[in-house]
Design an enzyme around this catalytic site. Structure first.
Site, mmCIF file in Angstrom:
data_model
loop_
_atom_site.group_PDB
_atom_site.id
_atom_site.type_symbol
_atom_site.label_atom_id
_atom_site.label_comp_id
_atom_site.label_asym_id
_atom_site.label_seq_id
_atom_site.Cartn_x
_atom_site.Cartn_y
_atom_site.Cartn_z
ATOM 1 C CG ASP A 1 32.013 32.819 40.288
ATOM 2 O OD1 ASP A 1 32.782 32.886 39.319
ATOM 3 O OD2 ASP A 1 31.868 33.740 41.107
ATOM 4 N N PRO B 1 37.625 46.452 43.539
ATOM 5 C CG PRO B 1 39.296 46.156 45.116
ATOM 6 C CD PRO B 1 37.862 45.819 44.822
ATOM 7 C CB ILE B 2 40.694 47.529 38.805
ATOM 8 C CG1 ILE B 2 40.704 49.056 38.655
ATOM 9 C CG2 ILE B 2 39.311 46.992 38.495
ATOM 10 C CD1 ILE B 2 40.558 49.480 37.189
ATOM 11 N NE ARG C 1 35.160 43.071 38.044
ATOM 12 C CZ ARG C 1 35.424 44.188 38.741
ATOM 13 N NH1 ARG C 1 34.598 45.207 38.693
ATOM 14 N NH2 ARG C 1 36.513 44.280 39.457
ATOM 15 N NE ARG D 1 26.618 39.725 32.883
ATOM 16 C CZ ARG D 1 27.380 39.726 33.979
ATOM 17 N NH1 ARG D 1 26.838 40.000 35.153
ATOM 18 N NH2 ARG D 1 28.662 39.464 33.918
ATOM 19 C CE LYS E 1 29.999 34.823 33.734
ATOM 20 N NZ LYS E 1 30.794 35.992 34.138
ATOM 21 C CG ASN E 2 33.910 33.843 34.681
ATOM 22 O OD1 ASN E 2 33.198 34.635 34.075
ATOM 23 N ND2 ASN E 2 33.669 33.490 35.925
ATOM 24 C CB CYS F 1 27.888 40.372 39.900
ATOM 25 S SG CYS F 1 27.427 39.262 38.598
HETATM 26 C C1 EPZ Z 1 36.326 36.950 38.411
HETATM 27 O O1 EPZ Z 1 36.021 38.253 38.885
HETATM 28 C C2 EPZ Z 1 35.020 36.370 37.908
HETATM 29 N N1 EPZ Z 1 34.512 37.193 36.807
HETATM 30 C C3 EPZ Z 1 33.998 36.321 39.035
HETATM 31 O O2 EPZ Z 1 32.886 35.599 38.533
HETATM 32 C C4 EPZ Z 1 34.561 35.523 40.224
HETATM 33 O O3 EPZ Z 1 33.674 35.643 41.316
HETATM 34 C C5 EPZ Z 1 35.945 36.050 40.607
HETATM 35 O O4 EPZ Z 1 36.810 36.106 39.468
HETATM 36 C C6 EPZ Z 1 36.618 35.146 41.648
HETATM 37 O O5 EPZ Z 1 36.774 33.854 41.116
HETATM 38 C C7 EPZ Z 1 35.057 37.017 35.596
HETATM 39 O O6 EPZ Z 1 35.946 36.212 35.407
HETATM 40 C C8 EPZ Z 1 34.472 37.866 34.484
HETATM 41 P P1 EPZ Z 1 39.043 38.761 41.403
HETATM 42 P P2 EPZ Z 1 37.241 39.279 39.247
HETATM 43 O O7 EPZ Z 1 39.878 39.830 40.816
HETATM 44 O O8 EPZ Z 1 38.374 38.991 38.336
HETATM 45 C C9 EPZ Z 1 40.047 41.499 45.156
HETATM 46 C C10 EPZ Z 1 30.695 35.169 37.863
HETATM 47 O O9 EPZ Z 1 29.722 34.880 38.578
HETATM 48 N N2 EPZ Z 1 40.741 42.366 44.183
HETATM 49 O O10 EPZ Z 1 39.545 37.355 41.386
HETATM 50 O O11 EPZ Z 1 36.657 40.640 39.298
HETATM 51 C C11 EPZ Z 1 38.538 41.527 44.956
HETATM 52 O O12 EPZ Z 1 37.948 42.615 45.631
HETATM 53 C C12 EPZ Z 1 31.631 36.259 38.308
HETATM 54 O O13 EPZ Z 1 31.000 34.577 36.796
HETATM 55 C C13 EPZ Z 1 41.463 43.449 44.658
HETATM 56 O O14 EPZ Z 1 41.524 43.695 45.862
HETATM 57 O O15 EPZ Z 1 37.596 38.785 40.720
HETATM 58 C C14 EPZ Z 1 38.115 40.201 45.528
HETATM 59 O O16 EPZ Z 1 38.000 40.313 46.935
HETATM 60 C C15 EPZ Z 1 31.131 37.007 39.520
HETATM 61 N N3 EPZ Z 1 42.109 44.247 43.751
HETATM 62 C C16 EPZ Z 1 39.300 39.272 45.199
HETATM 63 O O17 EPZ Z 1 40.404 40.142 44.909
HETATM 64 C C17 EPZ Z 1 42.083 44.001 42.402
HETATM 65 O O18 EPZ Z 1 42.719 44.751 41.641
HETATM 66 C C18 EPZ Z 1 39.072 38.370 43.992
HETATM 67 O O19 EPZ Z 1 38.677 39.189 42.905
HETATM 68 C C19 EPZ Z 1 41.337 42.891 41.943
HETATM 69 C C20 EPZ Z 1 40.677 42.076 42.853
#
Ligand code: EPZ
Length: 430
Positions: free
Chosen positions: A306, A123-124, A93, A399, A22-23, A117
Site C-alpha cells: 500500500d 479472490p476470496i 472491500r 476513502r 483505515k485497514n 481497488c
Molecule cells: C488488504 O486487502 C488491504 N485492504 C489492502 O489495502 C492491502 O493491499 C492488502 O490487504 C495487502 O496488505 C484492507 O485491509 C481493506 P489480501 P486484502 O487478502 O485483504 C491473495 C489499501 O490501499 N488472496 O492480503 O483484500 C490476493 O489475491 C488496500 O488500503 C487470495 O489468493 O488483501 C493477494 O495476491 C488496497 N485468496 C494476496 O492474497 C484470498 O482468499 C494478499 O491479499 C485472499 C487473498
C-alpha cells in the site's frame, strides 16, 4: 466533479497528525457486532470507508452515536440479521468482514461480493476455505456469499495458502465464539491484525499469537462491550513521509507507531532522506539529492504494497535507476501512465516490475486518481512537480485519507479542492 489542484514546488514544513488506521477500523467496526453490547471506539479516522461501514451497521440495527470527531459509541444490543446487498457491499472491500462477523454473531451471513481497488483479480477463496473449516455451509451464487451453521461453528486448524490480511481477519471474526480451538497458520502479521486481536481480547475473546504467522483462538461463549483506541495509520504516515521526501523540507509526523514504519523508514533513508524517530512521532527532512534504490513489496514486516505507488512517485525524482517489484497484487502499476503524464520515465515490465529512470523534474499536468494509493502518488508527484497539477476522481483518495487538503496545506502545500460541474451538470444556455 471535485478535483485537487496543486501548485508544485513548495517545500513542506511544520507538523501533521496521523489519524486512526483505515485497514484496522474497517475490521474493528464489524467486530463490534460480536459483542451485542456497547463499544466506544476512539481515534476513528474521518474517512469515507468509515462512513460507509457505519451506515451498513446502522442498517443492521446498530445504534451509533458520534461522541466527538474521532470517537463513536456503537450499541449492537438490538441488531437484527439482514442480507447485505450488492449496492451496499460493492462500495468498499472490507464489507466482506461482515460475513465473518455475522457468521460469528447470528450463525449465518449473506453478503454480496465486495468492491475495493481494482488491481486485478482479488479472490476470496481463502476466506471461504476458513469458514468451511469451521464447519459452515458456504455457497457463492449470483454474486452473493452465503454462509450458515446449525449449532455453532467448531474450531479447527486452517493453513492459509497465501498470506492474506482479509482472510486472516475474517477467520478471526468467525472463530472467536466457535466451540474449541482454532489455529490459523501462515497468518498475516500486519499491525491491523494485531489491533483486531487486541480489540477482540478487550471484548473478552481469547486470541493469541497475532503478529506472528500462527494465531490461536480459543472460542468463548460471549463477548462484552469495551472502550478501545484504533492504532495510527502506518500507510497515511508513510504517505506524508514520502511527500516530504519528494517535495523537500522538514516535517514532524505525529501520532505514529515507529515500529510499524520500520520498512518505510529504511527505504526512505536509503534514498537519502533524513529520519529521526521519537516515541510516537518521526521527523522527516530532505534537502539534498534523492538517490535511487530498489524495493520489493512483501506482507508485513516487509515493505507494504500500500506504499508502492507512493514510493514509485518518489523514485521518479531519484538520480539513477530504481526497480520496484510488486509481489502481492497481480497488476498494481496501472497508475504509472498517469505519472508519465507528469514527465516520469517508468517502464512496467510484465505486470509485477517497474523500472524507473529518475528525471531532473516533473511538470504539472491533469491526471486521474485510479485508486486510493495511486491518488496519493499523484499528490506526491504534484507537490514536487513544476507548475499546476489537477487530480480527478479524488473520491478514491477521500476513502482513506482524512482532511487531506487541510493536512497538506497546514505543512505549506499550495493545494485546494475545486468543484468543476461535469458535462451533465452544466446547464447549457442557448
Ligand atoms: C488488504 O486487502 C488491504 N485492504 C489492502 O489495502 C492491502 O493491499 C492488502 O490487504 C495487502 O496488505 C484492507 O485491509 C481493506 P489480501 P486484502 O487478502 O485483504 C491473495 C489499501 O490501499 N488472496 O492480503 O483484500 C490476493 O489475491 C488496500 O488500503 C487470495 O489468493 O488483501 C493477494 O495476491 C488496497 N485468496 C494476496 O492474497 C484470498 O482468499 C494478499 O491479499 C485472499 C487473498
Amino acid at each position: 466533479m471535485d478535483k485537487l489542484v496543486i501548485q508544485g514546488g513548495n517545500k513542506l514544513y511544520g507538523s501533521v497528525t496521523i489519524g486512526g488506521a483505515k485497514n484496522a477500523v474497517v475490521a474493528l467496526l464489524p467486530a463490534t457486532l460480536l459483542s451485542r453490547d456497547v463499544v466506544v471506539l476512539e481515534n476513528v479516522p474521518a474517512i469515507r470507508d468509515v462512513r460507509i461501514m457505519l451506515g451498513i451497521m446502522g442498517q443492521l440495527g446498530a445504534q451509533i452515536k458520534m461522541l466527538d470527531k474521532t470517537t463513536y459509541q456503537i450499541d449492537t444490543r438490538h441488531i437484527g440479521y439482514q442480507v447485505v446487498p450488492n449496492d451496499v457491499a460493492k462500495r468498499l472491500r472490507a464489507s466482506y468482514y461482515l460475513i465473518g462477523a455475522m457468521l460469528g454473531t447470528f450463525g449465518k451471513a449473506e453478503v454480496s461480493l465486495p468492491g475495493g481497488c481494482d488491481f486485478g483479480v482479488r479472490p476470496i477463496n481463502l476466506h471461504l476455505k476458513g469458514f468451511k473449516s469451521l464447519g459452515a455451509d458456504v455457497d457463492v451464487a449470483n454474486g452473493m456469499v452465503k454462509a450458515s451453521t446449525e449449532g455453532g461453528l467448531t474450531g479447527s486448524s486452517i493453513y492459509m495458502d497465501e498470506v492474506s490480511v482479509g482472510a486472516t481477519i475474517n477467520v478471526m471474526l468467525a472463530a472467536v465464539k466457535a466451540h474449541g480451538l482454532t489455529i490459523i497458520e501462515n497468518a498475516a502479521r500486519e499491525p491491523h491484525i494485531v489491533d483486531l486481536a487486541n480489540f477482540l481480547n478487550r471484548m473478552g475473546a481469547n486470541v493469541r499469537g497475532a503478529g506472528t504467522d500462527v494465531i490461536k483462538i480459543k472460542g468463548v461463549e460471549e463477548l462484552h462491550g469495551c472502550q478501545y483506541s484504533v492504532i495510527p495509520d502506518q500507510i497515511e504516515a508513510g504517505t506524508y513521509m514520502a511527500a516530504v521526501a519528494a517535495a523537500g523540507g522538514d516535517v514532524t509526523i505525529k501520532n505514529v507507531t515507529p515500529k510499524h514504519l520500520e520498512s518505510i523508514i529504511a527505504k526512505l533513508a536509503e534514498c537519502g532522506v533524513d529520519i529521526e524517530e521519537g516515541d510516537d512521532e518521526v521527523r522527516v527532512r530532505r534537502f539534498g539529492e534523492l538517490t535511487h534504490c530498489n524495493v520489493k513489496t512483501m506482507p508485513h514486516p516487509g515493505f507494504p504494497t500500500d506504499m508502492q505507488p507512493q514510493i514509485v512517485a518518489l523514485l521518479s525524482l531519484a538520480s539513477g535507476t530504481s526497480i520496484v517489484n510488486e509481489s502481492v497484487w497481480e497488476s498494481r502499476f496501472r497508475y504509472v501512465n498517469q505519472l508519465t503524464k507528469l514527465g516520469a520515465n517508468i517502464n512496467v515490465e510484465g505486470s509485477k516490475m517497474a523500472v524507473i529512470q529518475g528525471v531532473e523534474k516533473l511538470r504539472g499536468a491533469c491526471v486521474n486518481a485510479t485508486d486510493l494509493r495511486a491518488g496519493a502518488a499523484m499528490i506526491i508527484a504534484g507537490l514536487a512537480a513544476e507548475g499546476e497539477t489537477e487530480i480527478e476522481d479524488i473520491y478514491h483518495i477521500e476513502r482513506g485519507y482524512e482532511d487531506v487538503v487541510e493536512k497538506f496545506r497546514a505543512i505549506g502545500a499550495d493545494m485546494q479542492k475545486r468543484y468543476y460541474p461535469d458535462e451533465d451538470e452544466l446547464e447549457l444556455h442557448a
